[in-house]
Design a protein around this motif. Structure first.
Motif, mmCIF file in Angstrom:
data_model
loop_
_atom_site.group_PDB
_atom_site.id
_atom_site.type_symbol
_atom_site.label_atom_id
_atom_site.label_comp_id
_atom_site.label_asym_id
_atom_site.label_seq_id
_atom_site.Cartn_x
_atom_site.Cartn_y
_atom_site.Cartn_z
ATOM 1 N N ASP A 235 0.813 -1.212 0.000
ATOM 2 C CA ASP A 235 0.000 0.000 0.000
ATOM 3 C C ASP A 235 0.849 1.265 0.000
ATOM 4 O OD1 ASP A 235 -2.301 -1.514 0.031
ATOM 5 O OD2 ASP A 235 -2.529 -1.437 2.205
ATOM 6 N N SER A 236 2.103 1.155 0.455
ATOM 7 C CA SER A 236 2.959 2.343 0.530
ATOM 8 C C SER A 236 3.248 2.931 -0.839
ATOM 9 C CB SER A 236 4.282 1.994 1.230
ATOM 10 O OG SER A 236 5.064 1.117 0.441
ATOM 11 N N ALA A 237 3.032 2.156 -1.902
ATOM 12 C CA ALA A 237 3.309 2.652 -3.254
ATOM 13 C C ALA A 237 2.407 3.818 -3.631
ATOM 14 C CB ALA A 237 3.153 1.518 -4.264
ATOM 15 N N ILE A 238 1.246 3.937 -2.982
ATOM 16 C CA ILE A 238 0.304 4.995 -3.374
ATOM 17 C C ILE A 238 0.804 6.381 -2.990
ATOM 18 C CG2 ILE A 238 -1.684 3.467 -3.212
ATOM 19 C CD1 ILE A 238 -2.337 4.718 -0.529
ATOM 20 N N VAL A 239 1.751 6.485 -2.050
ATOM 21 C CA VAL A 239 2.212 7.809 -1.632
ATOM 22 C C VAL A 239 3.093 8.454 -2.690
ATOM 23 C CG1 VAL A 239 2.092 7.145 0.797
ATOM 24 C CG2 VAL A 239 4.275 7.003 -0.405
ATOM 25 N N SER A 240 3.366 7.736 -3.764
ATOM 26 C CA SER A 240 4.128 8.336 -4.864
ATOM 27 C C SER A 240 3.361 9.499 -5.487
ATOM 28 C CB SER A 240 4.437 7.282 -5.926
ATOM 29 O OG SER A 240 3.252 6.725 -6.466
ATOM 30 N N VAL A 241 2.024 9.528 -5.295
ATOM 31 C CA VAL A 241 1.219 10.602 -5.883
ATOM 32 C C VAL A 241 1.473 11.940 -5.202
ATOM 33 C CG1 VAL A 241 -0.589 9.000 -6.598
ATOM 34 C CG2 VAL A 241 -0.786 10.145 -4.386
ATOM 35 N N ILE A 242 2.035 11.924 -3.994
ATOM 36 C CA ILE A 242 2.358 13.184 -3.315
ATOM 37 C C ILE A 242 3.871 13.398 -3.292
ATOM 38 C CG2 ILE A 242 0.253 13.223 -1.926
ATOM 39 C CD1 ILE A 242 1.870 12.147 0.430
ATOM 40 N N SER A 243 4.538 12.773 -4.252
ATOM 41 C CA SER A 243 5.972 12.981 -4.492
ATOM 42 C C SER A 243 6.875 12.520 -3.358
ATOM 43 C CB SER A 243 6.241 14.469 -4.798
ATOM 44 O OG SER A 243 5.537 14.879 -5.951
ATOM 45 N N ILE A 244 6.432 11.541 -2.589
ATOM 46 C CA ILE A 244 7.332 10.896 -1.637
ATOM 47 C C ILE A 244 8.288 10.026 -2.447
ATOM 48 C CG2 ILE A 244 7.532 9.336 0.327
ATOM 49 C CD1 ILE A 244 6.230 11.927 1.035
ATOM 50 N N GLN A 245 9.575 10.197 -2.216
ATOM 51 C CA GLN A 245 10.567 9.539 -3.062
ATOM 52 C C GLN A 245 10.821 8.091 -2.631
ATOM 53 O OE1 GLN A 245 13.931 12.187 -3.022
ATOM 54 N NE2 GLN A 245 12.860 13.774 -4.148
ATOM 55 N N GLU A 246 9.717 7.318 -2.621
ATOM 56 C CA GLU A 246 9.866 5.897 -2.309
ATOM 57 C C GLU A 246 10.111 5.126 -3.598
ATOM 58 O OE1 GLU A 246 6.779 3.832 -3.261
ATOM 59 O OE2 GLU A 246 6.730 5.711 -4.362
ATOM 60 N N LEU A 247 10.038 3.831 -3.534
ATOM 61 C CA LEU A 247 10.495 2.990 -4.634
ATOM 62 C C LEU A 247 9.705 3.221 -5.921
ATOM 63 C CD1 LEU A 247 12.528 0.846 -5.377
ATOM 64 C CD2 LEU A 247 10.950 -0.897 -4.530
ATOM 65 N N THR A 248 8.378 3.297 -5.840
ATOM 66 C CA THR A 248 7.570 3.491 -7.033
ATOM 67 C C THR A 248 7.827 4.856 -7.668
ATOM 68 O OG1 THR A 248 5.824 2.035 -6.183
ATOM 69 C CG2 THR A 248 5.206 3.590 -7.914
ATOM 70 N N PHE A 249 7.911 5.891 -6.829
ATOM 71 C CA PHE A 249 8.184 7.238 -7.347
ATOM 72 C C PHE A 249 9.542 7.285 -8.045
ATOM 73 C CE2 PHE A 249 9.997 11.470 -6.919
ATOM 74 C CZ PHE A 249 8.987 12.279 -7.427
ATOM 75 N N GLN A 250 10.549 6.706 -7.414
ATOM 76 C CA GLN A 250 11.876 6.706 -8.022
ATOM 77 C C GLN A 250 11.881 5.929 -9.328
ATOM 78 O OE1 GLN A 250 13.572 8.906 -6.828
ATOM 79 N NE2 GLN A 250 14.660 8.461 -4.935
ATOM 80 N N GLY A 251 11.094 4.859 -9.371
ATOM 81 C CA GLY A 251 10.992 4.090 -10.602
ATOM 82 C C GLY A 251 10.379 4.910 -11.733
ATOM 83 N N MET A 252 9.335 5.688 -11.430
ATOM 84 C CA MET A 252 8.700 6.529 -12.452
ATOM 85 C C MET A 252 9.652 7.623 -12.923
ATOM 86 S SD MET A 252 4.697 6.850 -11.299
ATOM 87 C CE MET A 252 5.050 7.545 -9.676
ATOM 88 N N GLU A 253 10.389 8.216 -11.985
ATOM 89 C CA GLU A 253 11.349 9.247 -12.348
ATOM 90 C C GLU A 253 12.454 8.671 -13.238
ATOM 91 O OE1 GLU A 253 11.598 12.816 -11.047
ATOM 92 O OE2 GLU A 253 9.504 12.177 -11.275
ATOM 93 N N LEU A 254 12.925 7.504 -12.874
ATOM 94 C CA LEU A 254 13.994 6.864 -13.636
ATOM 95 C C LEU A 254 13.521 6.446 -15.016
ATOM 96 C CD1 LEU A 254 16.942 6.114 -13.222
ATOM 97 C CD2 LEU A 254 16.216 3.905 -12.331
ATOM 98 N N MET A 255 12.293 5.964 -15.087
ATOM 99 C CA MET A 255 11.736 5.568 -16.377
ATOM 100 C C MET A 255 11.585 6.767 -17.304
ATOM 101 S SD MET A 255 8.014 3.948 -17.238
ATOM 102 C CE MET A 255 7.308 5.574 -16.941
ATOM 103 N N ALA A 256 11.130 7.897 -16.750
ATOM 104 C CA ALA A 256 10.959 9.103 -17.559
ATOM 105 C C ALA A 256 12.291 9.628 -18.073
ATOM 106 C CB ALA A 256 10.256 10.178 -16.731
ATOM 107 N N ALA A 257 13.349 9.420 -17.300
ATOM 108 C CA ALA A 257 14.660 9.941 -17.688
ATOM 109 C C ALA A 257 15.397 9.021 -18.653
ATOM 110 C CB ALA A 257 15.515 10.167 -16.446
ATOM 111 N N THR A 258 15.153 7.716 -18.556
ATOM 112 C CA THR A 258 15.933 6.756 -19.350
ATOM 113 C C THR A 258 15.134 6.053 -20.439
ATOM 114 O OG1 THR A 258 15.439 4.922 -17.823
ATOM 115 C CG2 THR A 258 17.374 6.290 -17.325
ATOM 116 N N PHE A 259 13.799 6.066 -20.314
ATOM 117 C CA PHE A 259 12.903 5.356 -21.238
ATOM 118 C C PHE A 259 13.118 3.846 -21.212
ATOM 119 C CE2 PHE A 259 13.369 9.625 -23.052
ATOM 120 C CZ PHE A 259 12.038 10.009 -23.085
#
Length: 293
Positions: A235-259
């Motif tokens: 359930d902690s993955a949902i906090v990525s919507v408020i820009s908490i830099q947990e695993l899911t958020f970091q994954g989205m940021e990394l995906m956007a930067a590297t494709f």
């Protein structure tokens, strides 16, 4: 008695393993052929650790930091959920009419609100109306380096402390509603004979509950509670919507930067699996070890 004989693979087990391996192989094969996708797994390790060119030290990179934030977030949310849920469960099982009403209202309200909505509400209400007033982030910025490192290790840095705490509180309240029902059911399941036996040896109602009923309750519900705590990690993955830099958020940021869409999300999935599966196996081990003979 527990069966200590070594496990032997059956034909069904072998068939399942072959099916899984074949499915994974077909997936990667189709990705390469149908989508003309070039896998670049070689760069993934660099997102875990990297060598600092200035200091020459091996430092944690974005995925390790996100993984650590997920662990911290889940730990504190689990602690709040356990304390709040235990209190609510006790009130719901053995409290007065007013206490049972409060417990029931809390459980039914929280369990019928999507966790994502709850996180967003707490982010914009708790963080902006309460945490910002406390100026905790400003205090940390002006504090010593040692204190900043300690708070950062346990919680988060000054830039994210308010959002981190609001996310922890929201997750803790959400998980606490489910813990409440587990604890309430455990208390109710204890036979009345336990109460009567305790009273017969002179224990008061309060001591009976604290020394006899509650310990038995926690032993009864220990493994359902552990399962609920494991779900907190997911359930902690949902906090990525408020820009908490947990695993899911970091994954989205990394995906956007590297494709590297598939490499990143498969890695993220694997990291979550390692964390939750190791905990579930630990719980299963304890369940077998302490099961009633």
């Amino acid at each position: 008695m527990l069966n200590n004989k070594s496990y032997k693979f059956t034909i069904i087990d072998i068939a399942v393993i072959v099916f899984i391996i074949t499915s994974i192989s077909l997936f990667f094969s189709r990705m390469s052929q149908a989508l003309d996708y070039n896998w670049e797994w070689g760069v993934i390790p660099s997102y875990f650790f990297f060598w600092d060119a200035v200091t020459g030290e091996l430092k944690a990179n974005i995925l390790v930091k996100g993984f650590a934030t997920t662990v911290k977030l889940s730990f504190w949310a689990t602690l709040i959920g356990f304390l709040l849920g235990t209190l609510s469960g006790i009130m719901g099982a053995k409290g007065s009419f007013e206490q049972r009403f409060i417990s029931r209202t809390y459980v039914e309200t929280i369990r019928n609100i999507p966790s994502l909505v709850l996180v967003i509400i707490f982010y914009y209400f708790v963080s902006s109306q309460f945490l910002d007033v406390l100026n905790l982030d400003k205090y940390l910025r002006s504090s010593s380096q040692t204190l900043q490192q300690t708070i950062g290790l346990l919680f988060s840095g000054p830039d994210q402390i308010n959002a981190f705490l609001s996310a922890v509180i929201a997750l803790g309240i959400y998980e606490g509603a489910y813990v409440s029902e587990i604890v309430r059911g455990g208390i109710i399941s204890i036979p009345n004979g336990q109460w009567e036996a305790s009273w017969s040896i002179g224990l008061s109602r309060q001591k009976t509950f604290l020394l006899v009923i509650l310990p038995q309750t926690f032993r009864t519900v220990a493994f359902p509670l552990a399962g609920q705590f494991i779900s907190t990690i997911k359930d902690s993955a949902i906090v990525s919507v408020i820009s908490i830099q947990e695993l899911t958020f970091q994954g989205m940021e990394l995906m956007a930067a590297t494709f590297l869409t598939f490499e990143i999300w498969i890695t993220i999935t694997f990291l979550y699996f390692i964390l939750t599966f190791s905990l579930s196996r630990s719980v299963a081990f304890l369940e077998r070890k302490y099961a009633l003979k």
